[in-house]
Design a protein around this motif. Structure first.
Motif, PDB file in Angstrom:
ATOM      1  N   ILE A  88       0.839  -1.198   0.000  1.00  0.00           N
ATOM      2  CA  ILE A  88       0.000   0.000   0.000  1.00  0.00           C
ATOM      3  C   ILE A  88       0.875   1.250   0.000  1.00  0.00           C
ATOM      4  O   ILE A  88       0.618   2.201  -0.763  1.00  0.00           O
ATOM      5  N   GLU A  89       1.914   1.268   0.810  1.00  0.00           N
ATOM      6  CA  GLU A  89       2.817   2.412   0.856  1.00  0.00           C
ATOM      7  C   GLU A  89       3.531   2.609  -0.478  1.00  0.00           C
ATOM      8  O   GLU A  89       3.654   3.746  -0.970  1.00  0.00           O
ATOM      9  N   MET A  90       3.998   1.518  -1.087  1.00  0.00           N
ATOM     10  CA  MET A  90       4.686   1.633  -2.380  1.00  0.00           C
ATOM     11  C   MET A  90       3.724   2.095  -3.475  1.00  0.00           C
ATOM     12  O   MET A  90       4.088   2.910  -4.320  1.00  0.00           O
ATOM     13  N   PHE A  91       2.486   1.589  -3.448  1.00  0.00           N
ATOM     14  CA  PHE A  91       1.503   2.019  -4.444  1.00  0.00           C
ATOM     15  C   PHE A  91       1.212   3.507  -4.287  1.00  0.00           C
ATOM     16  O   PHE A  91       1.094   4.230  -5.285  1.00  0.00           O
ATOM     17  N   ALA A  92       1.101   3.976  -3.042  1.00  0.00           N
ATOM     18  CA  ALA A  92       0.881   5.401  -2.797  1.00  0.00           C
ATOM     19  C   ALA A  92       2.017   6.235  -3.390  1.00  0.00           C
ATOM     20  O   ALA A  92       1.774   7.277  -4.015  1.00  0.00           O
ATOM     21  N   GLU A  93       3.244   5.771  -3.220  1.00  0.00           N
ATOM     22  CA  GLU A  93       4.396   6.494  -3.762  1.00  0.00           C
ATOM     23  C   GLU A  93       4.379   6.517  -5.283  1.00  0.00           C
ATOM     24  O   GLU A  93       4.547   7.565  -5.898  1.00  0.00           O
ATOM     25  N   VAL A  94       4.178   5.361  -5.886  1.00  0.00           N
ATOM     26  CA  VAL A  94       4.217   5.270  -7.349  1.00  0.00           C
ATOM     27  C   VAL A  94       3.063   6.034  -7.979  1.00  0.00           C
ATOM     28  O   VAL A  94       3.242   6.747  -8.968  1.00  0.00           O
ATOM     29  N   SER A  95       1.865   5.917  -7.415  1.00  0.00           N
ATOM     30  CA  SER A  95       0.680   6.538  -8.003  1.00  0.00           C
ATOM     31  C   SER A  95       0.512   8.000  -7.589  1.00  0.00           C
ATOM     32  O   SER A  95      -0.258   8.720  -8.221  1.00  0.00           O
ATOM     33  N   ASN A 122      -4.103   9.408  -0.290  1.00  0.00           N
ATOM     34  CA  ASN A 122      -5.369   9.536   0.440  1.00  0.00           C
ATOM     35  C   ASN A 122      -5.195   8.868   1.803  1.00  0.00           C
ATOM     36  O   ASN A 122      -4.789   7.716   1.882  1.00  0.00           O
ATOM     37  N   PRO A 123      -5.511   9.581   2.892  1.00  0.00           N
ATOM     38  CA  PRO A 123      -5.280   9.006   4.224  1.00  0.00           C
ATOM     39  C   PRO A 123      -6.112   7.764   4.533  1.00  0.00           C
ATOM     40  O   PRO A 123      -5.776   7.034   5.462  1.00  0.00           O
ATOM     41  N   VAL A 124      -7.163   7.494   3.776  1.00  0.00           N
ATOM     42  CA  VAL A 124      -7.927   6.259   4.016  1.00  0.00           C
ATOM     43  C   VAL A 124      -7.049   5.030   3.764  1.00  0.00           C
ATOM     44  O   VAL A 124      -7.307   3.952   4.300  1.00  0.00           O
ATOM     45  N   HIS A 125      -5.975   5.220   3.005  1.00  0.00           N
ATOM     46  CA  HIS A 125      -5.046   4.133   2.712  1.00  0.00           C
ATOM     47  C   HIS A 125      -3.864   4.091   3.676  1.00  0.00           C
ATOM     48  O   HIS A 125      -3.270   3.031   3.884  1.00  0.00           O
ATOM     49  N   LEU A 126      -3.508   5.245   4.247  1.00  0.00           N
ATOM     50  CA  LEU A 126      -2.240   5.361   4.954  1.00  0.00           C
ATOM     51  C   LEU A 126      -2.335   5.719   6.440  1.00  0.00           C
ATOM     52  O   LEU A 126      -1.371   5.522   7.166  1.00  0.00           O
ATOM     53  N   ASP A 127      -3.468   6.251   6.885  1.00  0.00           N
ATOM     54  CA  ASP A 127      -3.590   6.762   8.246  1.00  0.00           C
ATOM     55  C   ASP A 127      -4.724   6.039   8.968  1.00  0.00           C
ATOM     56  O   ASP A 127      -5.901   6.311   8.715  1.00  0.00           O
ATOM     57  N   GLU A 128      -4.369   5.136   9.871  1.00  0.00           N
ATOM     58  CA  GLU A 128      -5.371   4.317  10.562  1.00  0.00           C
ATOM     59  C   GLU A 128      -6.346   5.172  11.365  1.00  0.00           C
ATOM     60  O   GLU A 128      -7.560   4.899  11.350  1.00  0.00           O
ATOM     61  N   ASP A 129      -5.855   6.202  12.058  1.00  0.00           N
ATOM     62  CA  ASP A 129      -6.750   7.056  12.845  1.00  0.00           C
ATOM     63  C   ASP A 129      -7.782   7.737  11.947  1.00  0.00           C
ATOM     64  O   ASP A 129      -8.975   7.765  12.254  1.00  0.00           O
ATOM     65  N   ALA A 154      -6.703  -0.874   1.067  1.00  0.00           N
ATOM     66  CA  ALA A 154      -5.787  -0.758  -0.070  1.00  0.00           C
ATOM     67  C   ALA A 154      -6.445   0.079  -1.164  1.00  0.00           C
ATOM     68  O   ALA A 154      -7.676   0.152  -1.256  1.00  0.00           O
ATOM     69  N   HIS A 155      -5.643   0.698  -1.987  1.00  0.00           N
ATOM     70  CA  HIS A 155      -6.139   1.411  -3.160  1.00  0.00           C
ATOM     71  C   HIS A 155      -6.886   0.417  -4.053  1.00  0.00           C
ATOM     72  O   HIS A 155      -6.399  -0.702  -4.291  1.00  0.00           O
ATOM     73  N   GLY A 156      -8.027   0.824  -4.580  1.00  0.00           N
ATOM     74  CA  GLY A 156      -8.762  -0.045  -5.499  1.00  0.00           C
ATOM     75  C   GLY A 156      -7.935  -0.429  -6.706  1.00  0.00           C
ATOM     76  O   GLY A 156      -7.997  -1.563  -7.195  1.00  0.00           O
ATOM     77  N   MET A 157      -7.126   0.503  -7.199  1.00  0.00           N
ATOM     78  CA  MET A 157      -6.326   0.205  -8.387  1.00  0.00           C
ATOM     79  C   MET A 157      -5.157  -0.726  -8.078  1.00  0.00           C
ATOM     80  O   MET A 157      -4.648  -1.385  -8.984  1.00  0.00           O
TER      81      MET A 157
END
Length: 147
Positions: A32-39, A43-50, A62-65
């Motif tokens: 998920i972190e690598m996809f966030a970097e590449v794409s 969006n915090p719904v993917h990266l921030d649990e709080d 995870a990102h839908g894509m």
């Protein structure tokens, strides 16, 4: 964890109706972190649990894509495989994929146009036998005539 079928190429001349291929992959925090970097989708719904706890998902997803990318992996690596050209894809997201989920991605041949080298594939991803993504892909398959 990655479980998939043999990689390679199935040429248009050898593709048959109903043929299927799949892979199974655990989606990790690192994915998920690598996809966030590449794409560049942070969006915090993917990266921030709080943050994600206060959404309809009640936790990170995870990102839908990223999930859809597993369909691309089956197509590009297995059916038809190496040399395949994507022409189109429809996607409908039915449920979230969470860190730690094992995603089963499968494609199935539902139409073949031998003259145009086009193959239509039914695609889906599931987690614990529940579909989280469905769609169809149209691809240009490799041919022995062009080797």
């Amino acid at each position: 964890m990655l479980d998939n079928m043999p990689r390679g190429t199935i040429c248009i001349e050898d593709i048959e109706m109903g043929m299927t291929r799949h892979l199974r992959k655990e989606v990790t925090d690192k994915d998920i972190e690598m996809f966030a970097e590449v794409s560049t989708d942070h969006n915090p719904v993917h990266l921030d649990e709080d943050y994600a706890q206060d959404t309809i998902f009640e936790g990170r997803i995870a990102h839908g894509m990223l999930t859809a990318g597993l369909i691309s992996a089956v197509i590009g690596e297995q059916l038809p495989g190496h040399g395949t050209i994507y022409m189109g894809q429809t996607l409908k997201f039915l449920g979230p994929v969470r860190p730690g989920d094992v995603v089963y991605a499968e494609v199935k041949v539902i139409d073949i146009d031998l003259a145009k080298r086009r193959v239509k594939l039914d695609c889906h991803c599931s987690v614990n036998d529940k579909k989280v993504l469905i769609g169809e892909a149209t691809v240009l398959a490799p041919s022995r005539k062009f080797d």
